[in-house]
Design an enzyme around this catalytic site. Structure first.
Site, PDB file in Angstrom:
ATOM      1  N   LYS A 275     -20.962   4.941  -3.481  1.00 16.96           N
ATOM      2  CA  LYS A 275     -19.756   5.532  -2.917  1.00 16.96           C
ATOM      3  C   LYS A 275     -19.734   7.016  -3.202  1.00 16.96           C
ATOM      4  O   LYS A 275     -20.064   7.439  -4.321  1.00 16.96           O
ATOM      5  CB  LYS A 275     -18.485   4.886  -3.488  1.00 16.96           C
ATOM      6  CG  LYS A 275     -17.192   5.479  -2.892  1.00 16.96           C
ATOM      7  CD  LYS A 275     -15.958   4.697  -3.318  1.00 16.96           C
ATOM      8  CE  LYS A 275     -15.566   4.955  -4.749  1.00 16.96           C
ATOM      9  NZ  LYS A 275     -15.120   6.370  -4.970  1.00 16.96           N
TER      10      LYS A 275
ATOM     11  N   ASP B 263     -16.508   6.059 -11.348  1.00 14.13           N
ATOM     12  CA  ASP B 263     -16.594   7.130 -12.348  1.00 14.13           C
ATOM     13  C   ASP B 263     -15.265   7.296 -13.074  1.00 14.13           C
ATOM     14  O   ASP B 263     -15.140   8.113 -13.988  1.00 14.13           O
ATOM     15  CB  ASP B 263     -17.074   8.445 -11.731  1.00 14.13           C
ATOM     16  CG  ASP B 263     -16.210   8.958 -10.585  1.00 14.13           C
ATOM     17  OD1 ASP B 263     -15.181   8.321 -10.284  1.00 14.13           O
ATOM     18  OD2 ASP B 263     -16.579   9.988  -9.989  1.00 14.13           O
ATOM     19  N   SER B 264     -14.278   6.480 -12.711  1.00 12.66           N
ATOM     20  CA  SER B 264     -13.027   6.396 -13.460  1.00 12.66           C
ATOM     21  C   SER B 264     -13.266   5.998 -14.910  1.00 12.66           C
ATOM     22  O   SER B 264     -12.414   6.227 -15.772  1.00 12.66           O
ATOM     23  CB  SER B 264     -12.080   5.383 -12.803  1.00 12.66           C
ATOM     24  OG  SER B 264     -12.743   4.150 -12.576  1.00 12.66           O
TER      25      SER B 264
ATOM     26  N   ASP C  93     -20.343   4.349  -7.950  1.00 15.05           N
ATOM     27  CA  ASP C  93     -19.915   5.710  -7.632  1.00 15.05           C
ATOM     28  C   ASP C  93     -21.050   6.701  -7.883  1.00 15.05           C
ATOM     29  O   ASP C  93     -21.766   6.600  -8.897  1.00 15.05           O
ATOM     30  CB  ASP C  93     -18.732   6.111  -8.524  1.00 15.05           C
ATOM     31  CG  ASP C  93     -17.402   6.023  -7.819  1.00 15.05           C
ATOM     32  OD1 ASP C  93     -17.380   5.968  -6.579  1.00 15.05           O
ATOM     33  OD2 ASP C  93     -16.366   6.009  -8.514  1.00 15.05           O
TER      34      ASP C  93
ATOM     35  N   GLU D 117      -7.553   6.807  -0.577  1.00 15.45           N
ATOM     36  CA  GLU D 117      -6.738   6.880  -1.794  1.00 15.45           C
ATOM     37  C   GLU D 117      -5.603   7.882  -1.622  1.00 15.45           C
ATOM     38  O   GLU D 117      -5.785   8.966  -1.069  1.00 15.45           O
ATOM     39  CB  GLU D 117      -7.604   7.293  -2.987  1.00 15.45           C
ATOM     40  CG  GLU D 117      -6.837   7.389  -4.296  1.00 15.45           C
ATOM     41  CD  GLU D 117      -7.702   7.579  -5.516  1.00 15.45           C
ATOM     42  OE1 GLU D 117      -7.134   7.682  -6.627  1.00 15.45           O
ATOM     43  OE2 GLU D 117      -8.930   7.632  -5.377  1.00 15.45           O
TER      44      GLU D 117
ATOM     45  N   GLU E  47     -17.430  10.835  -2.317  1.00 17.18           N
ATOM     46  CA  GLU E  47     -16.176  11.412  -1.848  1.00 17.18           C
ATOM     47  C   GLU E  47     -16.440  12.527  -0.842  1.00 17.18           C
ATOM     48  O   GLU E  47     -17.401  13.282  -0.979  1.00 17.18           O
ATOM     49  CB  GLU E  47     -15.373  11.955  -3.030  1.00 17.18           C
ATOM     50  CG  GLU E  47     -14.968  10.891  -4.039  1.00 17.18           C
ATOM     51  CD  GLU E  47     -14.179  11.445  -5.212  1.00 17.18           C
ATOM     52  OE1 GLU E  47     -13.742  12.627  -5.146  1.00 17.18           O
ATOM     53  OE2 GLU E  47     -13.986  10.714  -6.205  1.00 17.18           O
TER      54      GLU E  47
END
Length: 261
Positions: free
Chosen positions: A110, A42-43, A81, A179, A112
């Site tokens: 993925k 999602d960057s 993501d 990260e 978080e």
């Protein structure tokens, strides 16, 4: 040959895993067979959509870009993501991860979060959806935490990260991204769980590394995080090439005889 999760697991303690982001078929095809894994991160919301953080990325955006990457990359292990707001509850996560799996050829999703996401990870894993965890500095938490902050600086943070990693592994995650974490903490986590640990700004002792391609190739040049190594000054090279094109058009140098019908 297609990279599978079994192959990636066999690399732990044997071979470093390489991961790079991609958001379209063109770059995914170039990275395929060079990198082991491709993350559709999602960057893209920051690098290519111009937002100040990742939070406004949507499930539709992630599916669109994951489809494109899967069209370009036939061998790398593809991770998509899950965007902010799509896995607030385990059932939300199952619904949206199922949508990603049904509409793309992603190998894993993925998400978080630490031990609080263990129930979600277990539910997805139990329903044939491979999950990659993500702890430490979590970009989707940037607004609530007031920015991007390195984790693992004190004993409480170290212990929480270690507990989170173990909970994520026990819940069934197939890999873990760490990260923005102090190197010694990332090393301890890597040595104490059996799934591969991929670092980004987490030092030298993880099982592999991931970088955002536009950072490492110098296309995103608004700022450079400390952990990024630039392997190319891409923005400058592109600007020079486009300026040469404009100059050639204005001077009549382009097109030439060989370039017309």
């Amino acid at each position: 040959m297609k990279v599978t999760i079994s192959k990636l697991h066999s690399y732990k303690n044997n071979k470093k895993i390489t991961m790079i982001t991609a958001y379209d078929a063109l770059f995914a095809k170039m990275f395929d067979e060079i990198a082991d894994t491709i993350l559709v991160g999602d960057s893209l919301n920051m690098s290519f959509f111009g937002e100040s953080d990742t939070l406004t990325a949507t499930i539709e955006q992630m599916i669109y870009h994951t489809k494109a990457v899967c069209n370009g990359a036939k061998n790398a292990y593809i991770i998509a993501d899950m965007p902010f707001g799509t896995y607030q509850t385990p059932l939300d996560a199952l619904k949206n991860a199922t949508k990603i799996f049904k509409e793309t050829k992603a190998d894993a999703v993925k998400l978080e979060g630490g031990s609080e996401k263990a129930e979600t990870i277990k539910l997805l894993s139990d329903n044939a959806i491979a999950v990659v965890g993500h702890i430490g500095l979590m970009p989707q938490f940037s607004r609530s935490e007031g920015g991007y902050k390195v984790k693992g600086k004190d004993e409480n943070s170290r212990q929480k990260l270690l507990n989170d990693a173990k909970a994520i592994e026990e819940a069934g995650a197939v890999m873990l991204v760490i990260e923005g974490v102090k190197e010694d903490v990332a090393r301890e986590i890597t040595e104490n769980i059996s799934i591969p640990v991929i670092g980004i700004g987490a030092g030298r002792y993880t099982d592999g590394q991931v970088l955002v391609w536009s950072d490492m190739l110098g296309f995103f040049d608004e700022f450079k995080p400390k952990f990024v190594r630039r392997y190319l000054n891409g923005a400058e090279i592109v600007r020079e090439a486009v300026q040469k094109y404009v100059d050639d058009v204005n001077s009549g140098e382009f097109p030439k005889e060989a370039e017309i019908y």
